[in-house]
Design a protein around this motif. Structure first.
Motif, mmCIF file in Angstrom:
data_model
loop_
_atom_site.group_PDB
_atom_site.id
_atom_site.type_symbol
_atom_site.label_atom_id
_atom_site.label_comp_id
_atom_site.label_asym_id
_atom_site.label_seq_id
_atom_site.Cartn_x
_atom_site.Cartn_y
_atom_site.Cartn_z
ATOM 1 N N THR A 1 13.037 -13.112 -7.324
ATOM 2 C CA THR A 1 14.162 -11.722 -7.148
ATOM 3 C C THR A 1 13.522 -10.535 -7.901
ATOM 4 N N LYS A 2 13.462 -11.158 -9.193
ATOM 5 C CA LYS A 2 13.074 -9.902 -10.617
ATOM 6 C C LYS A 2 11.768 -9.890 -9.580
ATOM 7 N N ASP A 3 10.651 -10.560 -9.917
ATOM 8 C CA ASP A 3 9.500 -10.554 -9.353
ATOM 9 C C ASP A 3 9.380 -9.427 -7.905
ATOM 10 N N ASN A 4 9.983 -9.437 -7.213
ATOM 11 C CA ASN A 4 10.010 -8.788 -6.202
ATOM 12 C C ASN A 4 10.184 -7.812 -6.055
ATOM 13 N N VAL A 5 11.362 -7.014 -6.502
ATOM 14 C CA VAL A 5 11.802 -5.586 -7.193
ATOM 15 C C VAL A 5 10.879 -5.143 -7.386
ATOM 16 N N ALA A 6 10.012 -6.036 -8.541
ATOM 17 C CA ALA A 6 8.715 -4.978 -8.767
ATOM 18 C C ALA A 6 7.966 -4.872 -8.691
ATOM 19 N N ARG A 7 7.429 -6.251 -7.468
ATOM 20 C CA ARG A 7 6.786 -5.642 -6.289
ATOM 21 C C ARG A 7 6.771 -4.874 -4.874
ATOM 22 N N ASN A 8 8.836 -4.594 -4.993
ATOM 23 C CA ASN A 8 9.149 -3.894 -3.740
ATOM 24 C C ASN A 8 9.056 -4.761 -2.194
ATOM 25 N N PHE A 9 9.210 -6.467 -2.986
ATOM 26 C CA PHE A 9 9.027 -6.954 -1.405
ATOM 27 C C PHE A 9 7.584 -6.569 -0.907
ATOM 28 N N GLY A 10 6.775 -6.709 -1.240
ATOM 29 C CA GLY A 10 5.412 -6.724 -1.174
ATOM 30 C C GLY A 10 5.050 -4.997 -0.122
ATOM 31 N N MET A 11 6.294 -3.854 0.253
ATOM 32 C CA MET A 11 6.131 -2.932 1.507
ATOM 33 C C MET A 11 5.542 -1.668 0.397
ATOM 34 N N ALA A 12 4.554 -1.415 0.800
ATOM 35 C CA ALA A 12 3.911 -0.620 0.049
ATOM 36 C C ALA A 12 4.507 1.004 -0.132
ATOM 37 N N SER A 13 4.183 2.037 -0.829
ATOM 38 C CA SER A 13 4.761 3.043 -0.110
ATOM 39 C C SER A 13 2.699 4.096 -0.440
ATOM 40 N N PRO A 14 3.453 5.433 0.047
ATOM 41 C CA PRO A 14 1.798 5.598 0.565
ATOM 42 C C PRO A 14 0.785 5.976 -0.359
ATOM 43 N N GLY A 15 1.534 6.169 -1.951
ATOM 44 C CA GLY A 15 0.487 5.618 -2.818
ATOM 45 C C GLY A 15 -0.597 4.216 -2.583
ATOM 46 N N GLY A 16 0.369 4.067 -2.539
ATOM 47 C CA GLY A 16 -0.802 2.375 -1.863
ATOM 48 C C GLY A 16 -1.370 2.190 -0.941
ATOM 49 N N TYR A 17 -1.067 2.994 -0.537
ATOM 50 C CA TYR A 17 -2.423 3.104 1.005
ATOM 51 C C TYR A 17 -3.171 3.909 0.092
ATOM 52 N N ARG A 18 -3.030 4.864 -0.105
ATOM 53 C CA ARG A 18 -3.625 6.048 -0.787
ATOM 54 C C ARG A 18 -4.760 5.593 -1.958
ATOM 55 N N LYS A 19 -4.670 4.428 -2.605
ATOM 56 C CA LYS A 19 -5.066 4.028 -3.466
ATOM 57 C C LYS A 19 -5.671 3.219 -2.738
ATOM 58 N N ALA A 20 -5.523 2.405 -1.792
ATOM 59 C CA ALA A 20 -6.478 1.110 -0.684
ATOM 60 C C ALA A 20 -7.658 2.869 0.070
ATOM 61 N N MET A 21 -7.540 3.599 0.150
ATOM 62 C CA MET A 21 -8.509 3.802 0.708
ATOM 63 C C MET A 21 -9.405 4.627 -0.304
ATOM 64 N N ARG A 22 -8.860 4.962 -1.807
ATOM 65 C CA ARG A 22 -9.828 4.936 -2.677
ATOM 66 C C ARG A 22 -10.512 4.256 -2.794
ATOM 67 N N LEU A 23 -9.921 2.851 -2.951
ATOM 68 C CA LEU A 23 -10.653 1.275 -2.930
ATOM 69 C C LEU A 23 -11.930 1.520 -2.630
ATOM 70 N N MET A 24 -11.969 1.418 -0.962
ATOM 71 C CA MET A 24 -11.814 1.652 0.392
ATOM 72 C C MET A 24 -13.429 2.176 -0.253
ATOM 73 N N ARG A 25 -13.472 3.791 -0.080
ATOM 74 C CA ARG A 25 -14.484 4.782 -0.317
ATOM 75 C C ARG A 25 -15.217 4.395 -1.623
ATOM 76 N N HIS A 26 -14.834 4.032 -2.856
ATOM 77 C CA HIS A 26 -15.815 3.012 -3.569
ATOM 78 C C HIS A 26 -16.414 2.094 -2.960
ATOM 79 N N ALA A 27 -16.041 1.287 -2.831
ATOM 80 C CA ALA A 27 -16.631 -0.210 -1.902
ATOM 81 C C ALA A 27 -17.984 0.691 -0.807
ATOM 82 N N ASP A 28 -17.507 1.554 -0.289
ATOM 83 C CA ASP A 28 -18.411 2.500 0.797
ATOM 84 C C ASP A 28 -19.924 3.081 0.566
ATOM 85 N N ARG A 29 -18.853 3.839 -0.717
ATOM 86 C CA ARG A 29 -20.126 4.172 -1.959
ATOM 87 C C ARG A 29 -21.392 2.861 -2.845
ATOM 88 N N PHE A 30 -20.917 1.728 -2.769
ATOM 89 C CA PHE A 30 -22.099 1.302 -3.072
ATOM 90 C C PHE A 30 -22.219 0.277 -2.292
#
Length: 326
Positions: free
Chosen positions: A127-156
């Motif tokens: 329960t404590k870990d799930n609250v910290a991880r928001n039960f795996g439900m990502a926020s907009p910042g999470g999806y923008r982080k994902a796109m930042r990393l995908m652009r990094h992958a595409d660049r290299f």
């Protein structure tokens, strides 16, 4: 001091199997106490338990598969990363909000010697870990982080691997205020234009737009007892019948299982799980996943970027195609 024994988590349909295994342990203990040879009887009971386990897990209903997909001990994104990679460096932040979303993790790694970028949803163990991880439900910042990393992958020129395991994107007021819908829609559009190979794997629960936000790829793989759905069966039942208790009926109608999706043509690779589920044998599940990822990346890497983009486009254009009877 010995480490505390992990308490097993029993799913409702596993009760007959657990009772049989408890009986086997009881007979073995009594035989040892009384110095009696019951090896033949034990072999017979163990064979029966193996057969029962195979029978149970080969005939699960969609609602029962959903239980397995949500099992607290089911391997997570970070579990698989640690098991299949040679090196792993986690990266943080979306370079915009000033925050890091722990519900969506990502970084650079080596898979069988090949540099890759891996990202995925991350649930908690308790329960404590799930609250910290928001039960795996990502926020907009999470999806923008994902796109930042995908652009990094595409660049290299590093292939992208995504692991999907979420009940859905975070639906809170703050997430909507920060542009949840826009962040997911932006990822959907941009992932179509990336030039590197993309392999997406549903390792647990793939729910709604939260799953789609990192789910556009050249190949879609899925573990046998995972689920992929436009809405959770509970939400579907509440919407259609105003009764969440009819979630089992909704699970049947939604066609959420790997077998359903394979038959519908949405799924490219169905990954068989060890008998008893990935949570019962995580190392075997990780080995199966690693082998499948290597095979898919090897095949995709032989194509030109333009050919991959065209195949990706055609793959999603064909989803939902049907023919009307005269």
């Amino acid at each position: 001091m010995a480490p505390p024994e992990r308490k097993s988590i029993l799913l409702s349909f596993e009760k007959p199997l657990v009772e049989l295994e408890a009986r086997i342990d009881q007979i073995r203990d009594l035989a040892e106490e009384n110095d009696v040879d019951v090896s033949a009887q034990l072999r017979q009971l163990e064979a029966r338990a193996t057969h029962l386990r195979q029978e149970i897990f080969s005939n699960l209903t969609p609602a029962q598969r959903l239980q397995v997909a949500r099992h607290p001990r089911r391997p997570s994104t970070l579990d698989y990363i640690q098991a299949i990679t040679d090196e792993w460096i986690e990266l943080h932040g979306d370079r915009g909000s000033g925050k890091d979303d722990p519900a969506l993790v990502g970084g650079v790694a080596r898979l069988d010697g090949r540099p890759v970028v891996i990202l995925g949803h991350q649930k908690g163990r308790d329960t404590k870990d799930n609250v910290a991880r928001n039960f795996g439900m990502a926020s907009p910042g999470g999806y923008r982080k994902a796109m930042r990393l995908m652009r990094h992958a595409d660049r290299f020129s590093m292939p992208i691997i995504t692991f999907i395991d979420t009940p859905g994107a975070y639906p809170g007021y703050e997430a909507e205020e920060m542009g949840q819908g826009e962040a997911i829609a932006y990822n959907l559009r941009e992932m179509f234009g990336l030039s590197v190979p993309i392999v997406c794997t549903i390792i647990g629960e793939g729910g709604s737009g939260g799953a789609l936000g990192i789910g556009v790829g050249d190949r879609l793989m899925m573990f046998e007892h995972s689920v992929y759905t436009v809405a959770s069966p509970e939400a579907c039942a509440a919407i259609l019948w105003k009764d969440a208790a009819r979630s089992g009926e909704a699970a049947e109608a939604l066609k959420i299982t790997s077998w359903d999706l394979k038959q519908l043509g949405l799924l490219d690779v169905l990954l068989n799980e060890p008998v008893g589920g990935a949570h019962a044998h995580p190392i075997e599940a990780a080995d199966s996943l690693k082998q499948a990822l290597i095979e898919q990346l090897t095949e995709l890497s032989q194509l030109t970027p333009a050919a991959r983009q065209q195949l990706r486009y055609q793959k999603y254009r064909q989803i939902g195609v049907f023919a009307e009877a005269a």
